[in-house]
Design a protein around this motif. Structure first.
Motif, PDB file in Angstrom:
ATOM      1  N   CYS A  85      38.859 -18.546  69.371  1.00 35.03           N
ATOM      2  CA  CYS A  85      39.664 -19.025  68.126  1.00 35.03           C
ATOM      3  C   CYS A  85      39.374 -18.022  67.040  1.00 35.03           C
ATOM      4  O   CYS A  85      38.467 -17.707  66.291  1.00 35.03           O
ATOM      5  N   LEU A  86      40.774 -17.206  66.726  1.00 33.74           N
ATOM      6  CA  LEU A  86      40.776 -16.389  65.625  1.00 33.74           C
ATOM      7  C   LEU A  86      41.888 -16.552  64.729  1.00 33.74           C
ATOM      8  O   LEU A  86      42.743 -17.310  64.898  1.00 33.74           O
ATOM      9  N   GLN A  87      41.414 -16.110  63.609  1.00 34.67           N
ATOM     10  CA  GLN A  87      42.213 -16.217  62.413  1.00 34.67           C
ATOM     11  C   GLN A  87      42.508 -14.472  61.850  1.00 34.67           C
ATOM     12  O   GLN A  87      41.794 -13.783  62.007  1.00 34.67           O
ATOM     13  N   GLU A  88      43.562 -14.491  61.106  1.00 43.13           N
ATOM     14  CA  GLU A  88      43.967 -13.313  60.752  1.00 43.13           C
ATOM     15  C   GLU A  88      44.127 -12.290  61.749  1.00 43.13           C
ATOM     16  O   GLU A  88      44.052 -11.148  61.626  1.00 43.13           O
ATOM     17  N   VAL A 159      47.765 -24.746  61.321  1.00 47.88           N
ATOM     18  CA  VAL A 159      46.834 -25.278  62.524  1.00 47.88           C
ATOM     19  C   VAL A 159      47.275 -25.068  63.773  1.00 47.88           C
ATOM     20  O   VAL A 159      48.576 -25.173  64.068  1.00 47.88           O
ATOM     21  N   GLU A 160      46.598 -24.575  64.742  1.00 45.65           N
ATOM     22  CA  GLU A 160      47.021 -24.471  66.093  1.00 45.65           C
ATOM     23  C   GLU A 160      45.967 -25.512  67.195  1.00 45.65           C
ATOM     24  O   GLU A 160      44.851 -25.448  66.775  1.00 45.65           O
ATOM     25  N   PHE A 179      41.013 -27.177  67.731  1.00 41.79           N
ATOM     26  CA  PHE A 179      41.897 -26.901  66.785  1.00 41.79           C
ATOM     27  C   PHE A 179      41.322 -25.459  65.969  1.00 41.79           C
ATOM     28  O   PHE A 179      40.174 -25.533  65.897  1.00 41.79           O
ATOM     29  N   THR A 180      42.261 -24.745  65.543  1.00 40.35           N
ATOM     30  CA  THR A 180      41.734 -23.555  64.539  1.00 40.35           C
ATOM     31  C   THR A 180      42.916 -23.533  63.542  1.00 40.35           C
ATOM     32  O   THR A 180      44.073 -24.022  63.581  1.00 40.35           O
ATOM     33  N   LEU A 227      36.971 -28.592  65.620  1.00 41.69           N
ATOM     34  CA  LEU A 227      37.673 -27.959  64.698  1.00 41.69           C
ATOM     35  C   LEU A 227      36.929 -26.522  64.204  1.00 41.69           C
ATOM     36  O   LEU A 227      35.745 -26.564  64.181  1.00 41.69           O
ATOM     37  N   THR A 228      37.655 -25.672  64.208  1.00 46.64           N
ATOM     38  CA  THR A 228      37.249 -24.281  64.055  1.00 46.64           C
ATOM     39  C   THR A 228      38.073 -23.610  63.059  1.00 46.64           C
ATOM     40  O   THR A 228      39.285 -23.947  62.692  1.00 46.64           O
ATOM     41  N   GLY A 229      37.674 -22.585  62.394  1.00 47.88           N
ATOM     42  CA  GLY A 229      38.524 -21.644  61.430  1.00 47.88           C
ATOM     43  C   GLY A 229      37.784 -21.265  60.167  1.00 47.88           C
ATOM     44  O   GLY A 229      36.581 -21.448  59.963  1.00 47.88           O
TER      45      GLY A 229
END
Length: 395
Positions: A85-88, A159-160, A179-180, A227-229
């Motif tokens: 799970c990736l952000q940015e 959220v995805e 979820f991320t 839940l991640t992120g």
């Protein structure tokens, strides 16, 4: 200052947009009815990582080393996991997300979902979220938060959600609900009564309402929810517990939970908050319709809130230095924040219809250092990794 920053950043993005105007990639690749990717061991390895992969022309210091960091991530980090799970991981004005998808597929990540692509005329960029999976994603939903404040007005954060089939060959399937998210950031010192904190908690309330809708539609009893992120909520209270030591320690000074950290968990679970937490004029409680039991796995397993952003190093002579300076802004050096999370929900684990019990057995901070490179770690954030084990209970 925020408006000036937004204007400068948006002009930079607009100028860079021609770099890939004709380069497009779908924002999801889901399982088909013929998908047959099975687990070879009864475990699922998960990583959440803010990639700090912003659009072209944006950098904090000399260079963000975006291409080199992405290459290193693909070669050395990505192969170690089953769900990432990736952000940015922004797609706007860049082909890096497409390159990641192509490389990930060669490594066995046949399925993915991501924030929807945006265009110049959208007056926004994508939310930068990605979920990669080796195993079939059989359902997907997205949420776009109410627009952020300051620089966070530009990306469509949200959220995805991915419903992932976890199945050993010849065995019954269960599903993992992943979820991320990436929420409103604060810039500079954080005071809980400031507007960006309220916007962040309001977005987390949107996240809770999203779960209220998604989980009843897609989840059966006993199926784990993760839940991640990068929640951008610092759960550390930053109180020095030893008067003889002049700097904040990761473990000993990370036990207490900040007011915003407690508020985050309360809002996400649906309990809401005392409106006075955000100031005497606030009326919002952010209370949900249903309660969703959640566990902050890092805090519960480690006994403290570990640093995931702005860490320090202490030399043998007691000199305190920032752990990372290549990517991190000067104002964020040594802030010692705990803002990246893996949360867990599975209160009815023993009720799974095929008696497949899922437990989270390992969780920890993954710094993802990069020895021998011109950058010292894969991002300005540490990652957080977890492992889910599946077992079959006998009747």
């Amino acid at each position: 200052m925020y408006l000036t920053s937004v204007f400068v950043v948006f002009l930079s993005i607009f100028g860079a947009y021609h770099l890939n105007m004709l380069s497009t990639s779908p924002n999801m690749q889901l399982a088909t009815t013929t998908s047959t990717s099975f687990m070879t061991t009864p475990r699922l390895r998960i990583l959440t990582q803010n990639m700090f992969m912003r659009p072209p022309l944006i950098k904090n210091n000399k260079s963000d080393w975006k291409d080199a960091r992405l290459d290193y991530f693909i070669e050395h980090i990505l192969p170690n996991y089953d769900v990432v799970c990736l952000q940015e991981m922004f797609e706007f004005a860049s082909s890096r997300r497409s390159r990641l998808f192509a490389a990930a597929e060669k490594l066995g990540f046949a399925y993915y979902v991501a924030s929807e692509r945006q265009y110049v005329w959208s007056a926004a960029i994508d939310g930068g979220l990605v979920i990669l999976s080796r195993f079939p994603i059989v359902a997907h939903e997205s949420l776009v938060y109410r627009r952020g404040m300051g620089p966070d007005w530009i990306p469509k954060k949200g959220v995805e959600y991915a419903k992932i089939a976890a199945q050993m060959e010849g065995a019954e399937a269960t599903y993992v609900h992943v979820f991320t998210t990436h929420t409103q950031a604060s810039y500079g010192e954080v005071v809980i009564t400031q507007p960006d904190v309220k916007r962040r908690l309001a977005q987390l309330f949107e996240f809770h309402e999203f779960m209220e809708r998604v989980l009843p539609a897609h989840r059966d009893s006993g199926e784990p929810v993760v839940l991640t992120g990068d929640f951008n909520v610092d759960s550390r209270n930053h109180v020095l517990t030893d008067p003889k030591i002049a700097y904040e320690r990761d473990v000993e000074d990370g036990v207490q939970t900040s007011d915003e950290g407690a508020g985050m968990m309360s809002v996400l679970q649906g309990h809401g908050i005392d409106p006075q937490l955000l100031g005497p004029d606030n009326k919002d409680t952010f209370k949900g319709k249903t309660i969703i039991e959640l566990h902050d796995t890092l805090r519960e397993r480690l006994g403290y809130h570990p640093v995931t952003f702005g860490n320090i190093m202490v030399d043998s002579d007691g000199t305190v230095r920032p752990r990372e300076t290549v990517l991190t802004t000067h104002q964020d050096n040594m802030v010692m924040h705990s803002i990246d999370y893996v949360m867990w929900h599975n209160p009815d684990a023993d009720l799974q219809k095929h008696r497949i019990v899922a437990k989270i057995v390992d969780v920890g901070v993954t710094p993802n250092f990069t020895p021998g490179q011109q950058f010292t770690q894969i991002s300005d954030h540490y990652g957080v990794s977890a492992e889910i084990h599946f077992s079959t209970e006998q009747k």
